[in-house]
Scaffold this motif. Structure first.
Motif, PDB file in Angstrom:
ATOM      1  N   VAL A 182      -3.460   5.551  -0.131  1.00 57.11           N
ATOM      2  CA  VAL A 182      -4.356   5.586   1.178  1.00 57.11           C
ATOM      3  C   VAL A 182      -3.810   6.803   1.884  1.00 57.11           C
ATOM      4  O   VAL A 182      -2.643   7.053   2.101  1.00 57.11           O
ATOM      5  N   VAL A 183      -4.847   7.625   2.447  1.00 54.79           N
ATOM      6  CA  VAL A 183      -4.436   8.789   3.236  1.00 54.79           C
ATOM      7  C   VAL A 183      -4.136   8.346   4.582  1.00 54.79           C
ATOM      8  O   VAL A 183      -4.822   7.479   5.164  1.00 54.79           O
ATOM      9  N   TYR A 184      -3.022   8.847   5.085  1.00 55.12           N
ATOM     10  CA  TYR A 184      -2.646   8.627   6.367  1.00 55.12           C
ATOM     11  C   TYR A 184      -2.325  10.027   7.170  1.00 55.12           C
ATOM     12  O   TYR A 184      -1.858  10.768   6.664  1.00 55.12           O
ATOM     13  N   ASN A 185      -3.271  10.234   8.219  1.00 56.89           N
ATOM     14  CA  ASN A 185      -3.419  11.505   9.174  1.00 56.89           C
ATOM     15  C   ASN A 185      -2.133  11.392  10.134  1.00 56.89           C
ATOM     16  O   ASN A 185      -2.020  10.449  10.748  1.00 56.89           O
ATOM     17  N   TYR A 186      -1.799  12.685  10.339  1.00 57.41           N
ATOM     18  CA  TYR A 186      -0.696  12.876  11.323  1.00 57.41           C
ATOM     19  C   TYR A 186      -1.396  12.637  12.626  1.00 57.41           C
ATOM     20  O   TYR A 186      -2.361  13.196  12.858  1.00 57.41           O
ATOM     21  N   ASP A 187      -0.602  11.942  13.579  1.00 56.00           N
ATOM     22  CA  ASP A 187      -1.356  11.452  14.850  1.00 56.00           C
ATOM     23  C   ASP A 187      -0.430  12.197  16.113  1.00 56.00           C
ATOM     24  O   ASP A 187      -0.786  12.139  17.285  1.00 56.00           O
ATOM     25  N   ARG A 192      -8.961   7.984   0.009  1.00 59.84           N
ATOM     26  CA  ARG A 192      -7.925   7.626  -1.056  1.00 59.84           C
ATOM     27  C   ARG A 192      -7.168   8.930  -1.707  1.00 59.84           C
ATOM     28  O   ARG A 192      -7.987   9.859  -1.639  1.00 59.84           O
ATOM     29  N   HIS A 193      -6.011   8.850  -1.868  1.00 55.78           N
ATOM     30  CA  HIS A 193      -5.485   9.937  -2.722  1.00 55.78           C
ATOM     31  C   HIS A 193      -4.865   9.596  -4.231  1.00 55.78           C
ATOM     32  O   HIS A 193      -3.904   8.424  -4.373  1.00 55.78           O
ATOM     33  N   GLY A 194      -5.692  10.090  -5.282  1.00 54.75           N
ATOM     34  CA  GLY A 194      -5.502   9.433  -6.409  1.00 54.75           C
ATOM     35  C   GLY A 194      -6.011   8.015  -6.706  1.00 54.75           C
ATOM     36  O   GLY A 194      -6.953   7.590  -5.590  1.00 54.75           O
ATOM     37  N   THR A 237       0.792  -1.176  -0.014  1.00 58.71           N
ATOM     38  CA  THR A 237       0.133   0.146  -0.088  1.00 58.71           C
ATOM     39  C   THR A 237       0.870   1.327   0.330  1.00 58.71           C
ATOM     40  O   THR A 237       1.945   1.442   0.862  1.00 58.71           O
ATOM     41  N   LYS A 238       0.578   2.078  -0.734  1.00 55.12           N
ATOM     42  CA  LYS A 238       1.226   3.519  -0.831  1.00 55.12           C
ATOM     43  C   LYS A 238       0.564   4.369  -0.011  1.00 55.12           C
ATOM     44  O   LYS A 238      -0.743   4.522   0.059  1.00 55.12           O
ATOM     45  N   ALA A 239       1.280   4.942   0.929  1.00 52.99           N
ATOM     46  CA  ALA A 239       0.885   5.994   2.106  1.00 52.99           C
ATOM     47  C   ALA A 239       0.859   7.300   1.487  1.00 52.99           C
ATOM     48  O   ALA A 239       2.103   7.714   1.252  1.00 52.99           O
ATOM     49  N   TYR A 240      -0.290   8.118   1.776  1.00 53.65           N
ATOM     50  CA  TYR A 240      -0.053   9.837   1.313  1.00 53.65           C
ATOM     51  C   TYR A 240      -0.243  10.072   2.713  1.00 53.65           C
ATOM     52  O   TYR A 240      -1.268   9.992   3.464  1.00 53.65           O
ATOM     53  N   LEU A 241       0.927  10.954   3.056  1.00 52.94           N
ATOM     54  CA  LEU A 241       1.018  11.496   4.490  1.00 52.94           C
ATOM     55  C   LEU A 241       0.420  12.865   4.577  1.00 52.94           C
ATOM     56  O   LEU A 241       0.590  13.802   3.604  1.00 52.94           O
ATOM     57  N   VAL A 242      -0.531  13.152   5.493  1.00 53.40           N
ATOM     58  CA  VAL A 242      -1.183  14.533   5.618  1.00 53.40           C
ATOM     59  C   VAL A 242      -1.014  14.996   7.086  1.00 53.40           C
ATOM     60  O   VAL A 242      -0.996  14.465   8.091  1.00 53.40           O
ATOM     61  N   GLY A 243      -0.257  16.229   7.187  1.00 55.28           N
ATOM     62  CA  GLY A 243      -0.021  16.681   8.354  1.00 55.28           C
ATOM     63  C   GLY A 243       1.246  16.583   8.985  1.00 55.28           C
ATOM     64  O   GLY A 243       1.975  15.513   8.129  1.00 55.28           O
ATOM     65  N   GLY A 244       2.100  16.922   9.871  1.00 51.73           N
ATOM     66  CA  GLY A 244       3.095  16.624  10.367  1.00 51.73           C
ATOM     67  C   GLY A 244       4.289  17.032   9.670  1.00 51.73           C
ATOM     68  O   GLY A 244       4.314  17.877   8.659  1.00 51.73           O
ATOM     69  N   PRO A 245       5.483  16.518   9.966  1.00 49.69           N
ATOM     70  CA  PRO A 245       6.868  16.746   9.388  1.00 49.69           C
ATOM     71  C   PRO A 245       6.890  16.135   7.812  1.00 49.69           C
ATOM     72  O   PRO A 245       7.682  16.847   7.124  1.00 49.69           O
ATOM     73  N   ARG A 246       5.984  15.412   7.595  1.00 49.02           N
ATOM     74  CA  ARG A 246       6.040  14.551   6.126  1.00 49.02           C
ATOM     75  C   ARG A 246       4.859  14.988   5.430  1.00 49.02           C
ATOM     76  O   ARG A 246       4.490  14.254   4.247  1.00 49.02           O
ATOM     77  N   ASP A 247       4.271  15.921   5.824  1.00 47.46           N
ATOM     78  CA  ASP A 247       3.097  16.416   4.979  1.00 47.46           C
ATOM     79  C   ASP A 247       3.319  16.462   3.501  1.00 47.46           C
ATOM     80  O   ASP A 247       4.180  17.209   3.091  1.00 47.46           O
ATOM     81  N   GLY A 248       2.276  15.877   2.634  1.00 49.06           N
ATOM     82  CA  GLY A 248       2.479  15.663   1.383  1.00 49.06           C
ATOM     83  C   GLY A 248       3.325  14.777   0.800  1.00 49.06           C
ATOM     84  O   GLY A 248       3.325  14.451  -0.541  1.00 49.06           O
ATOM     85  N   SER A 249       3.922  14.107   1.369  1.00 49.97           N
ATOM     86  CA  SER A 249       4.907  12.949   0.835  1.00 49.97           C
ATOM     87  C   SER A 249       4.239  11.363   0.851  1.00 49.97           C
ATOM     88  O   SER A 249       3.234  11.508   1.436  1.00 49.97           O
ATOM     89  N   SER A 250       4.709  10.664   0.490  1.00 45.78           N
ATOM     90  CA  SER A 250       4.210   9.332   0.366  1.00 45.78           C
ATOM     91  C   SER A 250       5.200   8.305   0.545  1.00 45.78           C
ATOM     92  O   SER A 250       6.614   8.650   0.283  1.00 45.78           O
ATOM     93  N   GLN A 251       4.962   7.095   1.041  1.00 42.54           N
ATOM     94  CA  GLN A 251       5.923   6.037   1.274  1.00 42.54           C
ATOM     95  C   GLN A 251       5.198   4.688   1.045  1.00 42.54           C
ATOM     96  O   GLN A 251       3.943   4.812   1.316  1.00 42.54           O
ATOM     97  N   ASP A 252       5.847   3.647   0.986  1.00 45.15           N
ATOM     98  CA  ASP A 252       5.244   2.285   1.245  1.00 45.15           C
ATOM     99  C   ASP A 252       5.177   1.988   2.613  1.00 45.15           C
ATOM    100  O   ASP A 252       5.573   2.193   3.592  1.00 45.15           O
TER     101      ASP A 252
END
Length: 84
Positions: A50-55, A44-46, A5-20
């Motif tokens: 999958v969108v992951y929110n900063y916690d 979902r992003h694109g 799964t490709k994660a799209y990161l929202v918020g925090g220090p990695r906002d807007g980046s993606s990773q596996d």
């Protein structure tokens, strides 16, 4: 079975980046000795992410001395696995 799964990161220090993310619902990214947590959502992003929110951010050993009782705080699962 592990998924890729490709994660799209929202918020925090990695906002807007993606990773596996594999099949993890909780991502912990170590930055400067602290763990930054991202939680999987149902959004979902694109087409392939999958969108992951900063916690928030946690110390590897859990709570730090101060206002809160460090023993009452939960340590990072990633830190536990790495035996911090």
């Amino acid at each position: 079975m592990e998924t890729n799964t490709k994660a799209y990161l929202v918020g925090g220090p990695r906002d807007g980046s993606s990773q596996d993310a594999g099949d993890k619902a909780l991502l912990e990214i170590e930055i400067d000795g602290m763990y930054h947590r991202y939680i999987q959502t149902t959004q979902r992003h694109g087409d392939d992410a999958v969108v992951y929110n900063y916690d928030g951010m946690v110390a590897p050993g859990g709570g730090e001395p101060g206002v809160e009782d460090p023993a009452a705080r939960v340590a990072s699962p990633k830190a536990d696995a790495e035996e911090h």
